[in-house]
Design an enzyme around this catalytic site. Structure first.
Site, short mmCIF file in Angstrom:
data_model
loop_
_atom_site.label_atom_id
_atom_site.label_comp_id
_atom_site.label_asym_id
_atom_site.label_seq_id
_atom_site.Cartn_x
_atom_site.Cartn_y
_atom_site.Cartn_z
N ALA A 247 -1.04 -5.02 0.18
CA ALA A 247 -1.73 -4.03 -0.45
C ALA A 247 -1.04 -2.85 0.44
O ALA A 247 -0.43 -2.51 1.51
CB ALA A 247 -3.15 -4.06 -0.35
N LYS A 248 -0.79 -1.29 -0.45
CA LYS A 248 -0.54 -0.45 0.62
C LYS A 248 -1.22 -0.07 1.92
O LYS A 248 -0.70 0.40 2.77
CB LYS A 248 -0.53 0.94 -0.18
CG LYS A 248 0.16 0.76 -1.20
CD LYS A 248 0.70 2.06 -1.81
CE LYS A 248 2.04 2.04 -2.61
NZ LYS A 248 1.79 2.60 -4.01
N ARG A 249 -2.49 -0.96 2.07
CA ARG A 249 -2.95 -0.49 3.52
C ARG A 249 -2.73 -1.41 4.19
O ARG A 249 -3.35 -1.04 5.20
CB ARG A 249 -4.59 -0.60 2.98
CG ARG A 249 -5.37 -2.06 2.75
CD ARG A 249 -6.79 -2.30 2.70
NE ARG A 249 -7.42 -3.29 2.18
CZ ARG A 249 -6.63 -4.13 0.54
NH1 ARG A 249 -6.03 -3.08 -0.77
NH2 ARG A 249 -6.73 -5.26 -0.03
#
Ligand code: GLU
Length: 275
Positions: A247-249
């Site tokens: 994910a973007k995290r």
């Protein structure tokens, strides 16, 4: 063959994006086709110019090439407005706030859930025309929702084909009355993607399996608007170190971070499963 990679500039690209972009480009290249890049920036609250610049730089560094000009969704609101006009009889204004919707769902004995969470309970669907007109005249903000039951009845028997999973019958009902024009921006993910893939002549939509279900809604919109349907290839999602999807995290696995750590483009392509 025309394929595309369509990121939203809401963060830095990570290895999963690299996989997806390289996948789309490979499908175009192996068939002597064209590869397009599209910037999906309708969510003006979350999109940032610096992320858009970074997307172009990172993809270029990875060795990808794409046609110009790059289509940026925020520059094509007129195309989405025209589509909304054509869907007019199947749309209704929804004045509910997120809080009101959540409260109504919490009170319901059994709230059906769809791929994007609990379904809209249909509060504004059967509002009387005078009530609607009053709220509109008072300037109360509203979204436009698709009346899913009527939309499904208007174009029965639609199908689409995924290269891995085969043919599916389009069924938007699990999504309920989806928003096609948001309160803050007069379009939505489903509408903008459907219109853009059509206008850009995309013949094979490649993207992650997490968007497989969304294709049901997009196929329905194609049917309602009389658009051709492309082929689809929903590819596997790249896992992170713990096995869950990226994910973007996952900051350490951004293309930027990998590049700064000294990895070459060839090494990052290999990490993304594209030798
Ligand atoms: N913009 C979407 C995303 O970044 C992808 C759209 C699509 O491929 O249909 O998740």
């Amino acid at each position: 063959m025309v394929t595309r990679f369509a990121p939203s500039p809401t963060g830095y690209l990570h290895l999963g994006h690299a996989y997806s972009a390289l996948f789309a480009e490979a499908r175009a290249r192996e068939s002597g086709g064209r590869f397009l890049l599209r910037i999906e920036d309708i969510d003006q609250g979350r999109c940032r110019p610096e992320f858009e610049d970074a997307i172009l730089q990172d993809l270029d560094w990875l060795g990808l090439g794409w046609e110009t000009p790059v289509r940026r969704q925020s520059e094509h609101m007129e195309d989405y407005a025209q589509a909304l006009e054509r869907l007019d009889g199947l749309l209704y204004p929804c004045f509910c706030t997120r809080k009101e919707i959540n409260e109504e769902i919490a009170e319901a004995a059994r709230a059906p859930h769809g791929p994007d969470g609990p379904l809209y309970p249909g509060t504004c669907r059967d509002m009387d025309p005078a009530g609607r007109a009053r709220l509109m005249a008072a300037g109360k903000p509203y979204a436009l929702r698709l009346d899913m039951g009527r939309a499904m009845a208007a174009v029965p028997g639609l199908t689409w084909r995924d290269r891995e999973r085969g043919t599916a019958c389009a069924d938007g009902r699990p999504f309920g009355d989806v928003v096609l024009a948001r309160k803050d921006t007069p379009t939505s993910y489903h509408l903008a993607v459907t219109i853009d893939d059509h206008l850009q002549g995309v013949t094979l939509v490649t993207r992650g399996q997490d968007l497989y279900a969304a294709t049901h809604v997009q196929r329905l919109l194609q049917g309602l608007l009389g658009l051709d349907t492309p082929g689809y290839h929903h590819h596997r999602l790249l896992g992170g170190p713990s096995g869950r999807r990226l994910a973007k995290r996952d900051q350490s696995l951004t293309i930027r971070a990998l590049r700064r750590s000294g990895k070459s483009a060839a090494e990052v392509r290999a990490l993304a499963g594209h030798p």
